[in-house]
Design an enzyme around this catalytic site. Structure first.
Site, PDB file in Angstrom:
ATOM      1  N   ASN A  13       0.932  -1.249  -0.010  1.00  0.00           N
ATOM      2  CA  ASN A  13      -0.087  -0.036  -0.068  1.00  0.00           C
ATOM      3  C   ASN A  13       0.985   1.247   0.085  1.00  0.00           C
ATOM      4  OD1 ASN A  13      -2.560   1.718   1.844  1.00  0.00           O
ATOM      5  ND2 ASN A  13      -2.922   0.982  -0.100  1.00  0.00           N
ATOM      6  N   LEU A  14       2.045   1.441  -0.998  1.00  0.00           N
ATOM      7  CA  LEU A  14       2.846   2.451  -1.085  1.00  0.00           C
ATOM      8  C   LEU A  14       2.176   3.711  -1.081  1.00  0.00           C
ATOM      9  CD1 LEU A  14       5.487   0.343  -3.212  1.00  0.00           C
ATOM     10  CD2 LEU A  14       5.373   0.470  -0.659  1.00  0.00           C
ATOM     11  N   HIS A  15       2.895   4.739  -0.540  1.00  0.00           N
ATOM     12  CA  HIS A  15       2.741   6.031  -0.589  1.00  0.00           C
ATOM     13  C   HIS A  15       4.038   6.745  -0.720  1.00  0.00           C
ATOM     14  CE1 HIS A  15       3.664   6.327   3.632  1.00  0.00           C
ATOM     15  NE2 HIS A  15       2.692   5.570   3.748  1.00  0.00           N
ATOM     16  N   HIS A  66       6.841   6.056   1.615  1.00  0.00           N
ATOM     17  CA  HIS A  66       7.647   4.826   1.213  1.00  0.00           C
ATOM     18  C   HIS A  66       8.564   5.205   0.033  1.00  0.00           C
ATOM     19  CE1 HIS A  66       3.961   2.399   2.633  1.00  0.00           C
ATOM     20  NE2 HIS A  66       5.042   2.212   3.547  1.00  0.00           N
ATOM     21  N   VAL A 111       7.523  11.663   6.490  1.00  0.00           N
ATOM     22  CA  VAL A 111       6.905  12.747   5.266  1.00  0.00           C
ATOM     23  C   VAL A 111       5.457  13.106   5.686  1.00  0.00           C
ATOM     24  CG1 VAL A 111       6.347  12.524   2.866  1.00  0.00           C
ATOM     25  CG2 VAL A 111       8.433  11.611   3.413  1.00  0.00           C
ATOM     26  N   SER A 129       0.593   7.613   5.859  1.00  0.00           N
ATOM     27  CA  SER A 129       0.332   6.414   6.542  1.00  0.00           C
ATOM     28  C   SER A 129      -0.638   5.704   5.476  1.00  0.00           C
ATOM     29  CB  SER A 129      -0.254   6.456   8.018  1.00  0.00           C
ATOM     30  OG  SER A 129      -0.630   5.175   8.258  1.00  0.00           O
ATOM     31  N   SER A 130      -0.381   4.283   5.404  1.00  0.00           N
ATOM     32  CA  SER A 130      -1.414   3.508   4.712  1.00  0.00           C
ATOM     33  C   SER A 130      -2.727   3.535   5.363  1.00  0.00           C
ATOM     34  CB  SER A 130      -1.018   2.010   4.656  1.00  0.00           C
ATOM     35  OG  SER A 130       0.440   1.986   4.033  1.00  0.00           O
TER      36      SER A 130
END
Length: 257
Positions: free
Chosen positions: A31-33, A36, A174, A183-184
């Site tokens: 669940n990358l953002h 990451h 971040v 955050s995911s």
């Protein structure tokens, strides 16, 4: 070109071919953002090879619903890895990473505050999976975000205690334009909850004392697990609806609770 690896034996064979290269590693649950991606970019700057792991670790969830509801976005995550030029993506199954069915685990017997208090056995799962991944990847450097600051310190302690030949690097949080850490979990917030999460961030980053912050958050309808100062940082864990959010910030010595 990004190479996606599911079989750990395949990775072990590949790892032998890059022994002479520096390897950066970013372990994630997917669940990358953008948070990451910032870790991955730093790894790319500091290493010849960058490895990303995508594994939703079941042993670190003390709440079954939290595990069940964690976003599963493997195809999207792999696409992001490819777009960002990541060399290798490890995406093992539960059985592959836990052939022992979690019979063996790493624990820290001294930690009992903050997340350890409110999430029993959470860090057992975290430290165990991190140890497994570090032993598999054998990275020169591994990158962890400071949002999970207590986790970062425990992982540093793990590497030191077991003489792991990996430098553990903490990277700055971040945040979005309102100061909320990426955050995911944020993606599960409703519109109203997102507004409340922003209020949490605003209040937490104010000059109020810990008790004043707690009272202000409670008045907003936010459930507080803890607001506390520890080792020159201020820490928070709260619930906005059924979503649990954490944050931490360094503070001046004259602004302790």
């Amino acid at each position: 070109m990004t190479k996606v690896i599911e079989a750990l034996s395949d990775w072990q064979s590949i790892r032998k071919t890059i022994n002479d290269l520096s390897v950066g590693f970013v372990p994630t649950m997917g669940n990358l953002h953008a948070g990451h991606l910032s870790l991955l970019e730093r790894s790319k700057c500091e290493n010849t090879i960058t490895v990303l792991s995508l594994f939703i670790n079941p042993t670190q969830f003390n709440n079954k619903n939290d595990f069940k509801n964690y976003p599963r976005t493997l195809a999207q995550d792999i696409a992001m890895a490819e777009e960002n030029g990541i060399d290798y993506v490890l995406a093992p199954t539960d059985d592959a990473l836990y052939p022992d069915q979690y019979a063996y685990k790493i624990t820290n017997s001294t930690i009992n505050n903050q997340e350890a208090e409110f999430r029993p056995r959470h860090f057992d799962g975290v430290l165990t999976v991190v140890m497994k991944l570090l032993l598999l990847v054998k990275p020169t450097r591994a990158y962890f975000g400071e949002k999970d600051y207590q986790q970062l310190q425990l992982v540093k302690g793990l590497a030191e205690a077991f003489f792991l030949d990996t430098e553990i690097i903490g990277c700055k949080i971040v945040r979005n334009e309102f100061g909320l850490p990426l955050s995911s979990r944020n993606r599960r917030l409703t519109e109203d909850q997102y507004q409340l999460a922003q209020r949490f961030s605003e209040i937490f980053h104010s000059d109020l004392s810990c008790d004043e912050i707690k009272n202000a958050l409670i008045q907003e309808g936010i459930i507080v697990d803890y607001i506390e100062d520890y080792n020159e940082r201020r820490f928070a864990a709260v619930h906005v609806g059924d979503i649990r959010l954490i944050d931490n910030i360094p503070f001046a010595k004259d602004k302790k609770c």
